[in-house]
Design a protein around this motif. Structure first.
Motif, PDB file in Angstrom:
ATOM      1  N   VAL B 216       0.833  -1.212   0.000  1.00  0.00           N
ATOM      2  CA  VAL B 216       0.000   0.000   0.000  1.00  0.00           C
ATOM      3  C   VAL B 216       0.866   1.259   0.000  1.00  0.00           C
ATOM      4  CG1 VAL B 216      -1.645   1.311   1.417  1.00  0.00           C
ATOM      5  CG2 VAL B 216      -1.856  -1.175   1.217  1.00  0.00           C
ATOM      6  N   GLN B 232      -7.421  10.917  -1.908  1.00  0.00           N
ATOM      7  CA  GLN B 232      -8.228   9.888  -1.269  1.00  0.00           C
ATOM      8  C   GLN B 232      -7.377   8.674  -0.891  1.00  0.00           C
ATOM      9  OE1 GLN B 232     -11.411  10.249  -0.417  1.00  0.00           O
ATOM     10  NE2 GLN B 232     -11.127   8.308   0.643  1.00  0.00           N
ATOM     11  N   TYR B 233      -6.463   8.318  -1.802  1.00  0.00           N
ATOM     12  CA  TYR B 233      -5.585   7.170  -1.567  1.00  0.00           C
ATOM     13  C   TYR B 233      -4.675   7.427  -0.374  1.00  0.00           C
ATOM     14  CZ  TYR B 233      -2.204   3.436  -2.386  1.00  0.00           C
ATOM     15  OH  TYR B 233      -1.400   2.344  -2.232  1.00  0.00           O
ATOM     16  N   LEU B 235      -5.175   9.402   2.032  1.00  0.00           N
ATOM     17  CA  LEU B 235      -5.993   9.429   3.236  1.00  0.00           C
ATOM     18  C   LEU B 235      -6.284   8.015   3.742  1.00  0.00           C
ATOM     19  CD1 LEU B 235      -7.036  12.013   4.582  1.00  0.00           C
ATOM     20  CD2 LEU B 235      -9.318  11.395   3.737  1.00  0.00           C
ATOM     21  N   SER B 236      -6.673   7.138   2.821  1.00  0.00           N
ATOM     22  CA  SER B 236      -7.025   5.794   3.286  1.00  0.00           C
ATOM     23  C   SER B 236      -5.773   5.033   3.711  1.00  0.00           C
ATOM     24  CB  SER B 236      -7.825   5.026   2.228  1.00  0.00           C
ATOM     25  OG  SER B 236      -7.117   5.004   1.027  1.00  0.00           O
ATOM     26  N   ALA B 237      -4.636   5.312   3.056  1.00  0.00           N
ATOM     27  CA  ALA B 237      -3.380   4.680   3.492  1.00  0.00           C
ATOM     28  C   ALA B 237      -3.041   5.138   4.909  1.00  0.00           C
ATOM     29  CB  ALA B 237      -2.245   5.036   2.543  1.00  0.00           C
ATOM     30  N   THR B 238      -3.296   6.429   5.198  1.00  0.00           N
ATOM     31  CA  THR B 238      -3.056   6.949   6.540  1.00  0.00           C
ATOM     32  C   THR B 238      -3.912   6.205   7.560  1.00  0.00           C
ATOM     33  OG1 THR B 238      -2.639   9.106   5.563  1.00  0.00           O
ATOM     34  CG2 THR B 238      -2.987   9.042   7.946  1.00  0.00           C
ATOM     35  N   GLY B 239      -5.179   6.040   7.212  1.00  0.00           N
ATOM     36  CA  GLY B 239      -6.087   5.313   8.106  1.00  0.00           C
ATOM     37  C   GLY B 239      -5.619   3.890   8.324  1.00  0.00           C
ATOM     38  N   TYR B 240      -5.167   3.266   7.243  1.00  0.00           N
ATOM     39  CA  TYR B 240      -4.694   1.883   7.319  1.00  0.00           C
ATOM     40  C   TYR B 240      -3.488   1.785   8.265  1.00  0.00           C
ATOM     41  CZ  TYR B 240      -3.249  -2.730   5.560  1.00  0.00           C
ATOM     42  OH  TYR B 240      -2.895  -4.038   5.456  1.00  0.00           O
TER      43      TYR B 240
END
Ligand SMILES: Nc1ncnc2c1ncn2[C@@H]1O[C@H](COP(=O)(O)OP(=O)(O)OP(=O)(O)O)[C@@H](O)[C@H]1O
Ligand SMILES: [Mg+2]
Lengths: 313, 262
Positions: B216, B232-233, B235-240
């Protein structure tokens, strides 16, 4: 005094260590009970391996008891508010040696929620108290053993605790340092604080403790006010004899004298002197001297330890 | 609570930044990136930029992960071994706060050294006429997210294992995380091992779920192809990354809470 006023209340404490793979059990502390009242200087005595440090680790949340109950300042050692009011000096402490004395004390003070100016003031006071102001900027790596011990005492007192637990606070100190630590402990009592400390140095304990508890091989052997334990006024007779005989075979507790082969030292109550001398002479010993000695704390430990041993056999 | 955590953060930060191994690794990493200038001279003109970018991201990731594993496994163990924890654990501080402070302190040291590295790297790129764009920043950021997860993993193991074991475990998780995509490719391909033995599918899927997937965080392919990385990517990588960090740090806290200091 009621139990509510007890600053430390230890009831039937036991701690068993398991060696790796649980092959062997070490019963470090067995069924130990004692109570420390507010405002006391309380001495914790016992020979090496008696279980003092183990008990202290339970009191300071480092280990959990195997059984028994422990209460510190009315709560559990794991309570944050209990530790907020407790200061602790571990045995032979190691320090963050990459920090200077001032940096170290500053970080320790942060745990007590002291902010900015108050913290700096407090750190300076503590450095002054232990006489380390001149070395405040030096890295702890470069401190001598006695200087480190002083910093250890400073960090124990940094949060202005109600209860101070010190594991061998005098170790590594020169006679002047010992006196200074005694004075610090005495001044804590003056301020109404409670001090609980372990030591091997009997004279240090004799000089300042209100009450003591004595451990041997993990068990309570004696407890109470010092005066009552030492039987004030009661004299013991000490007999020194020389001879070829076997020390082990003698009645009572006879100890060989170090550095003097063939010499032994024996204690008994004054009315037993005649019979003891007779026994000794029958076994071919020469009596060298008979003196009267006040029972010391050391004798207390030795005699209690001896009773324990003979009960085991 | 913040104050108590902060006390541990300050101490950890000072300890790490005065740690010789850390300073040496950080200096070597920076020298490495400067030397990439020389390497890029060897390659043909249109490959030059590609080498500089690829090499830069690779060194950033290698050096930061290495520092994270080394500091993560050594620092907690050292405190247990040297018994300096005897001074801190009895203080009015929760053990979970000690673990949190260690994580935050180490994370800040690593991020600080990474920022220095990135600054030097961007400087090098600039002298070679590469424009520093936001995509490059995003790619570096993603690499650092991976490092944070690796740090959390290393810290988790070090709350109960020796440095060597913790180091091996942490590196294993890094490697498993890096090659996860191979496993998932195999799983989704119409032919091959998993289609022959459907029973193993479940095990493979469980493995995928149990370990973080670090692919990722690696976008150098997109970067070189000039594909923009959507916000968006990122952001979701941060969340992951955050989720895995929280999981490992929380597990570390639970183990540390039960630990006895013999
Ligand atoms: N972590 C441990 N694992 C196994 N046994 C231990 C451990 N810690 C202490 N012991 C054992 O428990 C007993 C009591 O040790 P402790 O350190 O409490 O003694 P002490 O009274 O503090 O002695 P000293 O005066 O030498 O400091 C000893 O027999 C010791 O070997
Ligand atoms: Mg001890």
């Amino acid at each position: 005094m009621s139990s509510a006023a007890a600053v430390i209340d230890v009831q039937h404490l036991s701690k068993t260590f398991l060696t790796p793979l649980a092959l062997r059990k070490v019963r470090a502390v067995q069924d130990v009970s004692f109570r420390v009242s507010r405002g006391q200087i309380f001495g914790f005595l016992g020979p090496n391996g008696a279980g003092k440090t183990t008990t202290i680790k339970v009191l300071t949340n480092l280990i959990r008891p195997s059984s028994g109950k422990v209460s510190v300042l009315g709560g559990s050692p794991s309570d944050l508010h209990v530790r907020l009011k407790t200061g602790f000096l571990p045995e032979m402490p190691n320090f963050y040696d990459y920090l200077s004395a001032r940096e170290f004390l500053d970080i320790m003070a942060r745990f007590y929620g002291l902010g900015g100016r108050t913290r700096r003031k407090r750190v300076d006071e503590m450095l002054e108290l232990v006489g380390m102001t001149y070395a405040a900027k030096r890295k702890l790596r470069k401190f001598s053993k006695g200087m480190l011990q002083r910093i250890g005492i400073a960090q124990a007192l940094i949060g202005d605790p109600e209860l101070v637990i010190l594991d061998e606070p005098m170790s590594g100190l020169d006679p002047i340092g010992r006196k200074e630590v005694r004075d610090i402990i005495a001044s804590l009592k003056q301020k109404g604080r409670t001090v609980f400390f372990s030591s091997h140095i009997l004279s240090d304990i004799e000089m300042i403790c209100d009450e003591v508890v004595v451990l041997n091989r993990g068990r309570n052997v004696a407890a109470g006010p010092l005066d009552s334990l030492l039987h004030p006024g009661r004299v013991m007779s000490e007999i020194v004899a020389q001879g070829p005989g076997d020390v082990e075979a003698l009645p009572g507790k006879a100890v060989s004298m170090e550095g003097k082969p063939g010499f032994l030292r024996l204690q008994c109550s004054p009315d037993e002197v005649d019979s003891t001398i007779q026994t000794l002479m029958q076994r071919g010993f020469h009596i060298k001297s008979v003196t009267e000695a006040r029972m010391s704390l050391e004798d207390l430990i030795v005699s209690k330890a001896f009773q324990e041993d003979s009960r085991d056999d | 609570m913040i104050r108590r955590i902060w006390a541990v953060v300050v101490n950890t930060f000072i300890e790490a930044s005065r740690n010789k191994a850390f300073v040496a690794m950080a200096i070597i990493a920076v020298l490495f990136i400067v030397s990439s200038l020389a390497i890029s001279q060897l390659s043909i003109e249109d490959q030059r930029i590609r080498v500089l970018i690829d090499f830069g991201l690779f060194s950033l990731s290698l050096a930061s992960n290495l520092i994270a594993v080394v500091l993560g496994v050594i620092l907690i163990h050292k405190e247990v071994d040297r018994k300096t924890f005897y001074l801190v654990v009895p203080k009015p501080v929760r053990r979970s706060e000690i673990v949190a402070g260690k994580f935050i302190g180490l994370a800040s040291v690593i991020l600080m050294s990474a920022l220095i590295f990135i600054a030097v790297w961007f400087g090098v790129l600039h002298t070679r006429g590469v424009t520093i764009n936001i995509e490059l920043v995003k790619a570096s950021y993603l690499v650092l997210l991976e490092v944070m997860v690796v740090l959390a993993v290393a810290l988790f193991f070090s709350t109960f294992a020796t440095p060597i074991i913790s180091g091996i475990f942490a590196l294993s998780i890094l490697v498993i995380g890096r090659i996860q995509y191979i496993l998932s490719d195999l799983l989704s391909s119409p032919k091959g091992f998993f289609q022959h033995y459907p029973a193993t599918k479940l095990i493979a899927k469980a493995t995928l779920a149990a370990f973080p997937d670090f692919s990722v965080f690696h976008v150098s392919r997109q970067l070189l192809l000039g594909i923009n990385i959507p916000a968006q990517y990122v952001l979701s990588a941060t969340g992951y990354a955050l989720a895995w960090c929280v999981l490992f740090v929380a597990l570390g806290m639970i183990l540390f809470e039960r630990r006895q200091f013999l």
